[in-house]
Motif scaffolding. Structure first.
Motif, mmCIF file in Angstrom:
data_model
loop_
_atom_site.group_PDB
_atom_site.id
_atom_site.type_symbol
_atom_site.label_atom_id
_atom_site.label_comp_id
_atom_site.label_asym_id
_atom_site.label_seq_id
_atom_site.Cartn_x
_atom_site.Cartn_y
_atom_site.Cartn_z
ATOM 1 N N VAL A 1 0.481 -1.363 0.368
ATOM 2 C CA VAL A 1 0.066 0.137 -0.017
ATOM 3 C C VAL A 1 0.565 1.527 0.157
ATOM 4 N N GLN A 2 0.620 2.291 -0.953
ATOM 5 C CA GLN A 2 1.182 4.075 -1.281
ATOM 6 C C GLN A 2 0.521 4.771 -0.960
ATOM 7 N N LEU A 3 0.615 5.740 -0.444
ATOM 8 C CA LEU A 3 -0.040 6.630 -0.305
ATOM 9 C C LEU A 3 1.053 8.516 -0.336
ATOM 10 N N LEU A 4 0.451 8.522 -1.616
ATOM 11 C CA LEU A 4 1.084 9.957 -2.213
ATOM 12 C C LEU A 4 0.329 11.222 -1.787
ATOM 13 N N ASN B 1 16.995 19.977 -4.206
ATOM 14 C CA ASN B 1 15.722 19.458 -3.683
ATOM 15 C C ASN B 1 16.831 18.343 -2.472
ATOM 16 N N THR B 2 15.400 18.433 -1.597
ATOM 17 C CA THR B 2 16.078 17.777 0.027
ATOM 18 C C THR B 2 14.870 17.053 -0.177
ATOM 19 N N GLU B 3 15.612 15.530 -0.026
ATOM 20 C CA GLU B 3 14.686 13.696 -0.137
ATOM 21 C C GLU B 3 14.967 13.492 1.615
ATOM 22 N N LEU B 4 14.402 13.660 3.151
ATOM 23 C CA LEU B 4 14.117 13.106 3.933
ATOM 24 C C LEU B 4 13.168 11.386 3.629
ATOM 25 N N GLY B 5 14.389 10.476 4.707
ATOM 26 C CA GLY B 5 13.097 8.947 4.249
ATOM 27 C C GLY B 5 13.810 8.534 5.436
ATOM 28 N N VAL B 6 12.821 7.166 6.122
ATOM 29 C CA VAL B 6 13.589 6.073 6.881
ATOM 30 C C VAL B 6 12.712 5.491 5.904
ATOM 31 N N GLN B 7 13.432 3.529 6.586
ATOM 32 C CA GLN B 7 12.826 2.342 6.126
ATOM 33 C C GLN B 7 12.594 1.944 7.474
ATOM 34 N N VAL B 8 12.161 0.931 7.920
ATOM 35 C CA VAL B 8 11.816 0.375 8.552
ATOM 36 C C VAL B 8 11.323 -1.064 8.280
ATOM 37 N N ARG B 9 12.003 -2.226 8.803
ATOM 38 C CA ARG B 9 11.629 -4.057 7.966
ATOM 39 C C ARG B 9 12.268 -4.522 8.911
ATOM 40 N N ASN B 10 10.949 -5.046 9.366
ATOM 41 C CA ASN B 10 11.371 -6.380 10.401
ATOM 42 C C ASN B 10 10.787 -7.643 9.348
ATOM 43 N N ASP B 11 11.966 -8.942 9.671
ATOM 44 C CA ASP B 11 11.551 -10.301 8.705
ATOM 45 C C ASP B 11 11.576 -11.584 10.453
ATOM 46 N N GLY C 1 3.444 22.485 -3.247
ATOM 47 C CA GLY C 1 4.678 21.428 -4.364
ATOM 48 C C GLY C 1 5.213 20.067 -3.822
ATOM 49 N N ASP C 2 5.458 20.195 -1.932
ATOM 50 C CA ASP C 2 6.659 19.025 -1.359
ATOM 51 C C ASP C 2 5.381 17.432 -1.804
ATOM 52 N N VAL C 3 6.110 16.354 -1.980
ATOM 53 C CA VAL C 3 5.628 15.174 -1.938
ATOM 54 C C VAL C 3 5.702 14.134 -0.422
ATOM 55 N N ILE C 4 4.902 14.206 0.208
ATOM 56 C CA ILE C 4 4.768 12.536 1.415
ATOM 57 C C ILE C 4 4.702 11.409 0.365
ATOM 58 N N LYS C 5 5.767 10.183 0.939
ATOM 59 C CA LYS C 5 5.488 8.807 0.418
ATOM 60 C C LYS C 5 5.348 8.227 1.842
ATOM 61 N N ASN C 6 4.394 7.746 2.001
ATOM 62 C CA ASN C 6 4.098 6.434 3.259
ATOM 63 C C ASN C 6 3.730 5.473 2.270
ATOM 64 N N GLN C 7 4.632 4.331 2.609
ATOM 65 C CA GLN C 7 4.354 2.412 2.224
ATOM 66 C C GLN C 7 4.266 1.856 3.288
ATOM 67 N N LEU C 8 3.380 0.751 3.092
ATOM 68 C CA LEU C 8 3.427 -0.365 4.083
ATOM 69 C C LEU C 8 3.623 -1.640 3.186
ATOM 70 N N TYR D 1 8.188 -0.203 6.699
ATOM 71 C CA TYR D 1 7.674 0.729 6.482
ATOM 72 C C TYR D 1 8.351 1.362 5.604
ATOM 73 N N ASN D 2 8.386 1.963 4.785
ATOM 74 C CA ASN D 2 9.289 2.908 3.833
ATOM 75 C C ASN D 2 8.539 4.952 3.317
ATOM 76 N N GLY D 3 8.804 5.912 3.924
ATOM 77 C CA GLY D 3 8.463 7.069 3.873
ATOM 78 C C GLY D 3 9.563 7.500 3.968
ATOM 79 N N SER D 4 8.557 8.699 3.040
ATOM 80 C CA SER D 4 10.019 10.427 2.410
ATOM 81 C C SER D 4 8.950 11.392 2.565
ATOM 82 N N TYR D 5 9.745 11.970 2.456
ATOM 83 C CA TYR D 5 9.083 13.654 2.449
ATOM 84 C C TYR D 5 10.297 14.657 1.404
ATOM 85 N N VAL D 6 10.185 15.026 -0.111
ATOM 86 C CA VAL D 6 10.484 15.098 -1.151
ATOM 87 C C VAL D 6 10.725 17.642 -0.974
ATOM 88 N N HIS D 7 11.371 17.478 -0.842
ATOM 89 C CA HIS D 7 11.321 18.790 -0.681
ATOM 90 C C HIS D 7 11.277 20.122 -1.818
#
Length: 761
Positions: free
Chosen positions: A358-361, A427-437, A367-374, A411-417
């Motif tokens: 699931v991705q929500l943009l 262009n600035t991209e801030l992001g965080v990625q969390v993964r659990n196996d 004009g900044d873009v926020i991306k959330n992905q589960l 979870y993958n999340g990013s903010y692009v400014h």
């Protein structure tokens, strides 16, 4: 140490840039770009202001922005591969709600311009390759990437072995793979670290491929030592289709793709389709493979509010097969078995995987873009192999079983400014990625005839959590020069619950914990001379993680071995119908402690150095002909070994692929391609050679609006070749002494497959 200080300097510069990036422009022009037929947004379109010639690239939501002097700029031109160019005057462009609709057209090299934006040089080539060449089967998915060589040693059921830039990356240890941002590589896998099985992808669902060689992208961490690929599936299905294929060796395939929403939904920017695939084949081995695979994929993409898009997909995949495995040269030379024979007819496997993504943009007013992905995956893997035959157990044989069940969530999340330093875009991209196996009963056992367990070698549960924040800054000083600096931090938490008291690699049954972290700076510089020439220098530190069982055994020592790499290259168009990419590169790999899923122990090796060059060329002499060629060279050596004993086993030296594709308005189209791999060392002193090969394939289609008739021929000249090769110590039944020699899996002989596709609305 000098290398680290060098990067510390540029990381300081990067943070200075970041804190300045909140300064935004006063005069901003914003808009969005959509496809006129599908009403979906277009990412990667190029927008050029006139007469200033400032450029911008549309983002994941199809939006773009400019800081401009409206008193001088009067219009802008929008171009996108596969679309007709559009010219828009600023007078008619009044607010940020403006959208530009592009009409589709056939792709052509003449429409490619060398982008002035960092890191865009690969995307255009991959788009044209897919449009021109197509993807005929699941293995072609990886071969679309220039320089990639793949090998299959289970006949199609197991993940392919990957070779790139002088690396035998096994099944993905040094190459990162994703599908719509969903990770394919599996950490701490029962068979091998980074195991990446792409067979759950239905080839016809692929829209484009985003790839880059080297560890130079801040958003791509684990396994991206030699590079990464992200397969992007279609957001919209232009027409329904049913495809039926049949070929030699009892090979059959049925594929369907259907839209689930009507044209009214398309007009409202809503799309939902489903695709399915079933395949059966006995393959060309003397021991029939009885290969069965079923895929089901569905995807929804839609605009759910003025500034938000929702993207949801689900996949399920199931595969079962028998295998011939790897066989020793002497077994064939002595006539014990044929070239396509098997020594253990009980090899084979069963695997399945289910994914939810699931991705929500969301775009903000500025004009900044926020991306959330589960995402979530449930996988099962059960493999029976026999590499050494009767080396250890002279009575029952050495067959092994590798098995695991896994839950993967992340979870993958990013903010692009987009901001400005004066008139310079930042262009600035801030992001965080969390993964659990989380794996359950990851095991290695000694078996006989597949169903009889003789003894358990490894058994336990793996829990591996990674948290990875990153920042990436791209400053475009003018229309000629840009710099990208990135910084990534990866923290890993390992836990292994050993359920086997007899496991000699650990003190006993119980739970073992450790953790490790690494910091990865990136620095990339681009000089854009004009729309036909770009130079670049890319550099960065990357890594691949090692297995949790290796990490806890060694208390996290070298759990995250570092890779230092650099590329210097150019992308240029010497003519309107030619595009060339050349690069020289260097990779230093610090250390490897690789857990052997086949033996249940840790294999130690030192640092390695590799240098080489890549060449990719695309030529369209006339509109109906498209020629592509890739030539790659790599020289790899183990840094700490004596000369002559420092070869890296199975590391490719020379590789190449090329093809000629023909299209005709009357409906006839096709291609003729080759794949070449040169001889390479099979062991450290090159006393054994992994033999190279030169294989040709052909495709012929007759395409009309309502149907397509196709023929695919593999290995046109029926060359006898070895697809995968290994230096292995083996003992055949009844032999008094073991032998070290090359063991191999034979490649496909001449084989054809015919197909019929029906298109409808």
């Amino acid at each position: 140490m000098k290398y680290v200080n060098y990067y510390s300097l540029f990381c300081t510069v990067m943070f200075m840039i970041f804190f300045s990036s909140m300064v935004t422009a006063q005069s901003i022009v914003r808009g969005s770009i959509v496809d006129a037929s599908s009403n979906t947004t277009i990412e990667g379109a190029s927008v050029t202001m006139l007469p200033s010639k400032k450029t911008a690239i549309s983002d994941a939501l199809g939006t773009f922005s400019f800081k401009t002097d409206k008193s001088s700029d009067v219009s802008f031109v929008v171009t996108s591969l596969g679309h007709k160019a559009a010219t828009v005057t600023l007078k008619d462009f009044k607010d940020s709600n403006n959208s530009i609709r592009l009409v589709t057209q056939s792709m052509s090299l003449k429409d490619i311009t060398i982008s002035a934006h960092a890191g865009e040089q690969y995307k255009s080539i991959s788009k044209v390759d897919i449009a021109m060449r197509g993807v005929n089967n699941s293995q072609e998915i990886l071969r679309i990437i220039p320089g990639i060589v793949i090998g299959q040693h289970q006949g199609g059921g197991k993940a392919e072995q990957i070779f790139l830039r002088g690396f035998d990356a096994d099944h993905g240890t040094d190459f990162r793979e994703e599908v719509d941002g969903l990770p394919v590589n599996m950490v701490s896998h029962a068979h091998g670290q980074g195991y990446a099985d792409t067979h759950f992808i239905i080839p016809e669902t692929i829209d484009n491929v985003d790839f880059k060689k080297g560890p130079y992208t801040a958003s791509k961490g684990d396994f991206a030592t030699t590079g990464f690929v992200d397969f992007n599936t279609r957001n919209f299905l232009k027409q329904n289709m049913v495809k039926v294929e049949a070929g030699q060796f009892n090979t059959y395939r049925l594929m369907t793709m259907f839209n689930l929403l009507n044209e009214k939904a398309t007009a409202n920017q809503q799309s939902w389709y489903v695709a399915s695939e079933y395949r059966y084949s006995d393959a060309y081995f003397d021991n029939p493979q009885h290969f069965k695979r079923f895929n089901l994929f569905t995807k929804y993409n839609g605009k759910i509010s003025k500034h938000s898009y929702l993207n949801m997909s689900a996949t399920t995949f199931w595969s079962k097969w028998d295998a011939s495995g790897q066989i020793p040269d002497r077994a064939v030379n002595k006539g014990i078995i044929g070239f396509y024979g098997a020594l253990d007819p009980f090899e084979g496997g069963l695997t399945y995987r289910t994914n939810f993504n699931v991705q929500l943009l969301t775009s903000l007013n500025n004009g900044d873009v926020i991306k959330n992905q589960l995402y979530y995956s449930n996988t099962h893997f059960d493999l029976h192999t026999n590499f050494t035959f009767f080396l250890v157990d002279t009575a029952n044989g050495d067959e092994i079983r590798q098995k695991e069940s896994r839950n993967l969530m992340g979870y993958n999340g990013s903010y692009v400014h987009t901001g400005y330093l004066g008139n310079n875009r930042l262009n600035t991209e801030l992001g965080v990625q969390v993964r659990n196996d989380l794996t359950n009963n990851s095991g290695l056992s000694h078996t006989k005839d597949r169903y009889i367990t003789l003894n358990q070698i490894k058994l336990g549960d793996v829990s591996e959590l990674s948290v990875s924040p990153y920042v990436s800054e791209t400053l475009k000083f003018n229309e000629h020069f840009s710099i990208n600096a990135g910084l990534r931090f990866d923290q890993f938490f390992y836990q292994y619950k050993n359920k086997l008291a007899s496991d000699t690699t650990l003190p006993g049954a119980g739970t073992y914990n450790t953790n490790a972290h690494t910091v990865s700076p990136k620095l990339n510089i681009y000089y854009h001379a004009n729309q036909a020439l770009q130079f670049y220098l890319t550099s960065g530190k990357g890594f691949h993680s090692n297995d949790t069982r290796s990490a806890v055994i060694n208390n996290a020592a070298f759990a995250l071995p570092s890779a230092y790499s650099a590329d210097i290259g150019s992308v240029f168009k010497p003519a309107n119908n030619i595009i060339v990419n050349v690069a020289a590169w260097y990779i230093y790999l610090q250390q490897e402690n690789v857990y052997s899923g086949d033996g249940g122990f840790v294999e130690f090796s030192g640092n390695t150095r590799r240098v080489g060059f890549d060449f990719s060329g695309r030529y369209e002499p006339v509109k109906s002909l498209y020629f592509d060629v890739d030539v790659n060279y790599a020289r790899g050596r183990a840094a700490g070994n004596a000369k002559g004993a420092d070869y890296i086993p199975l590391a490719p030296v020379w590789t190449s692929s090329a093809g000629l594709t023909y299209t005709n308005k009357n409906g006839f189209n096709g291609s003729f391609r080759y794949r070449f791999v040169g001889d390479r060392p099979a062991n450290e002193n090159y006393s054994l050679t992994a033999k190279g090969y030169f294989i040709t394939d052909a495709v012929l289609n007759y395409t009309k609006p309502k149907y397509e008739i196709g023929l695919v021929v593999n290995n046109v000249f029926n060359t006898k070749w070895k697809e995968t090769q290994f230096d292995t110590e083996t003992r055949l039944k009844g032999e008094a002494q073991s032998v070290n020699e090359v063991c191999f899996t034979p490649g496909t002989p001449f084989a054809f497959k015919a197909g019929f596709t029906y298109f409808f609305k």
